[in-house]
Design a protein around this motif. Sequence first.
Motif, PDB file in Angstrom:
ATOM      1  N   SER A  58      20.109 -10.076  24.093  1.00  0.00           N
ATOM      2  CA  SER A  58      18.778  -9.486  24.221  1.00  0.00           C
ATOM      3  C   SER A  58      18.501  -8.400  23.194  1.00  0.00           C
ATOM      4  N   GLY A  59      19.488  -8.023  22.404  1.00  0.00           N
ATOM      5  CA  GLY A  59      19.279  -7.012  21.373  1.00  0.00           C
ATOM      6  C   GLY A  59      18.554  -7.589  20.174  1.00  0.00           C
ATOM      7  N   LEU A  60      18.263  -6.734  19.204  1.00  0.00           N
ATOM      8  CA  LEU A  60      17.561  -7.181  18.010  1.00  0.00           C
ATOM      9  C   LEU A  60      18.045  -6.378  16.807  1.00  0.00           C
ATOM     10  N   CYS A  61      18.208  -7.062  15.697  1.00  0.00           N
ATOM     11  CA  CYS A  61      18.658  -6.434  14.460  1.00  0.00           C
ATOM     12  C   CYS A  61      17.565  -5.548  13.860  1.00  0.00           C
ATOM     13  N   ALA A  62      17.980  -4.592  13.044  1.00  0.00           N
ATOM     14  CA  ALA A  62      17.055  -3.645  12.423  1.00  0.00           C
ATOM     15  C   ALA A  62      16.004  -4.333  11.560  1.00  0.00           C
ATOM     16  N   GLU A  63      16.422  -5.353  10.807  1.00  0.00           N
ATOM     17  CA  GLU A  63      15.490  -6.039   9.922  1.00  0.00           C
ATOM     18  C   GLU A  63      14.355  -6.685  10.712  1.00  0.00           C
ATOM     19  N   ARG A  64      14.699  -7.357  11.803  1.00  0.00           N
ATOM     20  CA  ARG A  64      13.658  -8.024  12.591  1.00  0.00           C
ATOM     21  C   ARG A  64      12.788  -7.019  13.332  1.00  0.00           C
ATOM     22  N   ASP A  80       0.823  -1.220   0.000  1.00  0.00           N
ATOM     23  CA  ASP A  80       0.000   0.000   0.000  1.00  0.00           C
ATOM     24  C   ASP A  80       0.856   1.268   0.000  1.00  0.00           C
ATOM     25  N   ASN A  81       2.165   1.105  -0.248  1.00  0.00           N
ATOM     26  CA  ASN A  81       3.161   2.184  -0.325  1.00  0.00           C
ATOM     27  C   ASN A  81       3.517   2.798   1.021  1.00  0.00           C
ATOM     28  N   GLN A  82       3.043   2.212   2.095  1.00  0.00           N
ATOM     29  CA  GLN A  82       3.475   2.645   3.425  1.00  0.00           C
ATOM     30  C   GLN A  82       4.892   2.125   3.654  1.00  0.00           C
ATOM     31  N   VAL A  83       5.717   2.917   4.349  1.00  0.00           N
ATOM     32  CA  VAL A  83       7.087   2.525   4.672  1.00  0.00           C
ATOM     33  C   VAL A  83       7.203   2.362   6.181  1.00  0.00           C
ATOM     34  N   VAL A  84       7.716   1.231   6.605  1.00  0.00           N
ATOM     35  CA  VAL A  84       7.931   0.932   8.021  1.00  0.00           C
ATOM     36  C   VAL A  84       9.440   0.883   8.257  1.00  0.00           C
ATOM     37  N   LEU A  85       9.885   1.610   9.300  1.00  0.00           N
ATOM     38  CA  LEU A  85      11.311   1.678   9.611  1.00  0.00           C
ATOM     39  C   LEU A  85      11.660   0.789  10.795  1.00  0.00           C
ATOM     40  N   GLY A  86      12.903   0.372  10.823  1.00  0.00           N
ATOM     41  CA  GLY A  86      13.438  -0.368  11.958  1.00  0.00           C
ATOM     42  C   GLY A  86      14.905  -0.042  12.119  1.00  0.00           C
ATOM     43  N   SER A  87      15.399  -0.127  13.337  1.00  0.00           N
ATOM     44  CA  SER A  87      16.819   0.085  13.597  1.00  0.00           C
ATOM     45  C   SER A  87      17.267  -0.914  14.647  1.00  0.00           C
ATOM     46  N   ASN A  88      18.572  -1.203  14.644  1.00  0.00           N
ATOM     47  CA  ASN A  88      19.064  -2.167  15.623  1.00  0.00           C
ATOM     48  C   ASN A  88      18.941  -1.615  17.032  1.00  0.00           C
ATOM     49  N   GLN A  89      18.620  -2.499  17.960  1.00  0.00           N
ATOM     50  CA  GLN A  89      18.403  -2.140  19.358  1.00  0.00           C
ATOM     51  C   GLN A  89      19.264  -3.059  20.228  1.00  0.00           C
ATOM     52  N   GLU A  90      20.365  -2.519  20.737  1.00  0.00           N
ATOM     53  CA  GLU A  90      21.278  -3.306  21.560  1.00  0.00           C
ATOM     54  C   GLU A  90      20.865  -3.273  23.026  1.00  0.00           C
ATOM     55  N   ASN A  91      21.397  -4.221  23.755  1.00  0.00           N
ATOM     56  CA  ASN A  91      21.161  -4.313  25.182  1.00  0.00           C
ATOM     57  C   ASN A  91      22.460  -4.767  25.825  1.00  0.00           C
ATOM     58  N   VAL A  92      22.715  -4.314  27.044  1.00  0.00           N
ATOM     59  CA  VAL A  92      23.954  -4.685  27.725  1.00  0.00           C
ATOM     60  C   VAL A  92      24.072  -6.205  27.851  1.00  0.00           C
ATOM     61  N   ALA A  93      22.958  -6.898  27.930  1.00  0.00           N
ATOM     62  CA  ALA A  93      22.951  -8.362  27.854  1.00  0.00           C
ATOM     63  C   ALA A  93      22.854  -8.674  26.360  1.00  0.00           C
TER      64      ALA A  93
END
Length: 162
Positions: A70-76, A54-67
């Motif tokens: 527990s972080g997550l990559c931008a794609e996921r 539908d031409n909507q754009v969804v963004l993501g960025s990597n989110q690190e954690n000291v553990a």
Amino acid sequence: MNTQNFTISYETFDGLEELSETDQMLCNKAKEALASSHSPYSKFKVGTAVLLADNQVVLGSNQENVAYPSGLCAERVALFTIGSNYPNAIIKSMAITAQTANFKIENPVTSCGACLQVMAEYEQRQKSPIDVLFYCIDGKIIKVRGVKSLLPFGFVEDRLGG
């Protein structure tokens, strides 16, 4: 014994100006997503922009954690946002880029295996390929048609779905 070979087709571009307007926009949005990266440990920012049908754009960025695990990559982050908020959306394409103050990134950064597996499942769910752009800021871009070419032996088990 039989020997089998894989052939992977992909396109390379020397810069944004060689891309379509839509792909340029998506790469620029991935670059914008770097601003929300939480990467105080690695200092390696990753941004993803996903274009829906539908031409909507969804963004993501990597989110690190000291553990660290527990972080997550931008794609996921982007794909799970889509899964949670737009469960029936069709993904047309996505762009991934990275940046660090520690050194100059000279080649496109590609997705890790875990992200490729998640991307492959979204592709399987929607029964259509997802174009993936790996964008090196001020450098080359790799474009792949369909995640399956990047993960030919991705885990798929239809009987688990019910």
